[in-house]
Write an enzyme that holds these catalytic residues in place. Structure first.
Site, PDB file in Angstrom:
ATOM      1  N   GLY A  14       4.326   7.525  -9.945  1.00  0.00           N
ATOM      2  CA  GLY A  14       5.278   8.034  -8.962  1.00  0.00           C
ATOM      3  C   GLY A  14       6.519   8.650  -9.576  1.00  0.00           C
ATOM      4  N   ASP A  56      -2.353  10.585  -8.600  1.00  0.00           N
ATOM      5  CA  ASP A  56      -1.886  11.123  -7.322  1.00  0.00           C
ATOM      6  C   ASP A  56      -0.544  11.823  -7.480  1.00  0.00           C
ATOM      7  OD1 ASP A  56      -0.513   8.696  -7.790  1.00  0.00           O
ATOM      8  OD2 ASP A  56      -0.283   8.300  -5.650  1.00  0.00           O
ATOM      9  N   GLU A  59      -3.288   5.714 -13.676  1.00  0.00           N
ATOM     10  CA  GLU A  59      -3.862   5.150 -12.453  1.00  0.00           C
ATOM     11  C   GLU A  59      -5.319   4.723 -12.570  1.00  0.00           C
ATOM     12  OE1 GLU A  59      -0.210   7.261 -11.380  1.00  0.00           O
ATOM     13  OE2 GLU A  59      -1.957   7.804 -12.580  1.00  0.00           O
ATOM     14  N   GLY A  97       4.969   3.863  -8.465  1.00  0.00           N
ATOM     15  CA  GLY A  97       5.141   3.299  -7.134  1.00  0.00           C
ATOM     16  C   GLY A  97       4.968   1.793  -7.185  1.00  0.00           C
TER      17      GLY A  97
END
Length: 444
Positions: A118, A149, A141, A70
């Site tokens: 992502g 996530d 992350e 992301g």
């Protein structure tokens, strides 16, 4: 309203019976921004409803990257400037991830090149994920002050043993066949065969998932009889050291590891570079996700994202590693012993920002992926068979070769099944809390 030029960041095309969603932000390695998330969501819905579409292919225009994650740099800058609504990106991204995990049409993600964060979210939830020799996959992350996530709380705990915990905490990079044998990809297809695979998918006259699976299997790399997985030598050590529910216990186990002390030392050094807060948040997340359905996991992550981006480590990690690129973040707190687990729970898990509440596009929910049969069997599948849960009698005795043969038949002689099961039985990397685990005995 979408930013200027955003309409070109996600392209689409129609090829006979296939519909293509093509990521086209090469300079940013296809890092997802809000407009890309919106467009992909719209196209998935459009193609799912189209009678002319039999399957959906998600791919990239870039040979370097499928999707590097992301656009967290923009999010971090927005948080720093106190721009409202920054958590909406994650909420909308997880809504897209859930839509991909529940779409009725067969979806094939071509994970060529860098696939991180992502990018894993817009691939791993699809029924079919194709890795190639240039696939580079990771969930890094914890290194940027965030947490694993995009549904990682659902898919990482469902990988073999504690490999999901290891990957989530360390950000270890899986290359090529690693993505297949770890369980992220359902198939491994050499790059030179990808155009032929796409042409074959275009020709399919049916929306059947079985037909798509059979078509992909036509192009997979033939087996050479080896279990070519970089983490194979360390699987027992990973299970031993990462089975605990606190980061402190994991670090202690690594310090006491005797079978692979050099691997353990390297792992400790890696963990010591990560945000202590991110490590504790991620471990708690994975332990909770193991017992949750997929909607619960995405919602938990959305509430969590809304809180963690306000913490000091998120901006510090993004700034030092991705903006300034000094690679020297100053974490706060700086040690895992400085942040009690209860404080982690109260600060990040107990708070629920209403703006982070997800409005799912459908009501589908489950504890296991409905199309998991298209990937390799997991260690849990083999454990359940050996422990008798898949048998009418718990007094049956099988040889290792018989167990391999049973699974090869069950998976229609899928490439990789034999090699993986032989490795698991040979190295005994199955762990079980079931006291009757040996009710079915295998003999070599």
């Amino acid at each position: 309203m979408l930013p200027d030029g955003s309409e070109n960041e996600v392209l689409t095309s129609s090829s006979l019976n296939s519909r293509n969603i093509i990521l086209n932000r090469p300079k940013a390695l296809n890092s997802l921004n809000p407009s890309m998330v919106q467009k992909i969501s719209e196209y998935i819905k459009k193609f799912e409803d189209s009678d002319l579409c039999n399957n959906i292919i998600i791919k990239s225009t870039s040979p370097r990257a499928y999707c590097a994650g992301g656009d967290v740099v923009s999010i971090a800058k927005g948080v720093k400037e106190k721009t409202p609504g920054m958590s909406a990106f994650f909420r909308d991204e997880y809504t897209l991830n859930h839509a991909l995990a529940t779409v009725k049409k067969p979806v094939v993600a071509i994970m060529s090149g860098v696939t991180m964060g992502g990018g894993v979210g817009i691939s791993v939830h699809a029924p079919f994920r194709v890795a190639s020799e240039n696939t580079l996959l990771a969930m890094p992350e914890t290194l940027i002050g965030f947490f694993t996530d995009v549904g990682a709380s659902f898919y990482l705990p469902r990988l073999d043993g504690e490999i999901g915990t290891y990957l989530g905490l360390t950000g270890y990079r899986l290359k090529g066949k690693d993505a297949f044998y770890a369980g992220f990809a359902t198939h491994y297809v050499p790059l030179e065969r990808i155009p032929l695979l796409e042409a074959r998918l275009n020709e399919l006259p049916t929306k059947s998932h079985d037909s798509v699976n059979a078509a992909i299997e036509e192009f997979v790399e033939e087996s050479d009889g080896t279990f070519d997985f970089s983490l194979a030598p360390y699987m027992n050590a990973i299970n031993r050291c990462f089975k605990y529910d606190t980061v402190e216990e994991i670090m202690d186990a690594l310090n006491k590891e005797t079978e692979h002390p050099e691997w353990a030392k390297t792992t400790i050094d890696t963990l010591n570079t990560m945000s202590p807060t991110s490590l504790k948040v991620t471990l708690e997340l994975l332990r909770r996700g193991k017992k949750m359905q997929i909607q619960e996991c995405f919602q938990m992550e959305s509430y969590l994202a809304a809180q963690i981006i306000l913490g000091p480590d998120f901006y510090e990690g993004i700034s030092e590693l991705l903006i300034k690129k000094t690679k020297n973040p100053k974490w706060n707190p700086s040690a895992i012993t400085d942040i009690p687990l209860q404080q982690v729970i109260e600060r990040f898990f107990d708070l629920k920002d209403p703006e982070a509440t997800i409005q799912f596009s459908n009501e589908q929910n489950y504890f296991e992926y409905p199309f998991r049969k298209y990937g390799l069997p997991t260690a849990n599948d083999i454990r359940d068979f050996i422990s008798g849960s898949d048998l009418s009698s718990s007094e049956v005795v099988f040889t290792a070769d018989e167990i391999v043969g049973i699974f090869e038949n069950k998976y229609n002689f899928k490439v990789g099944v034999k090699e993986k099961i032989q490795f698991i039985l040979k190295t005994n990397t199955i762990e079980s809390s079931n006291k009757d685990f040996k009710s079915v005995i295998w003999k070599s």
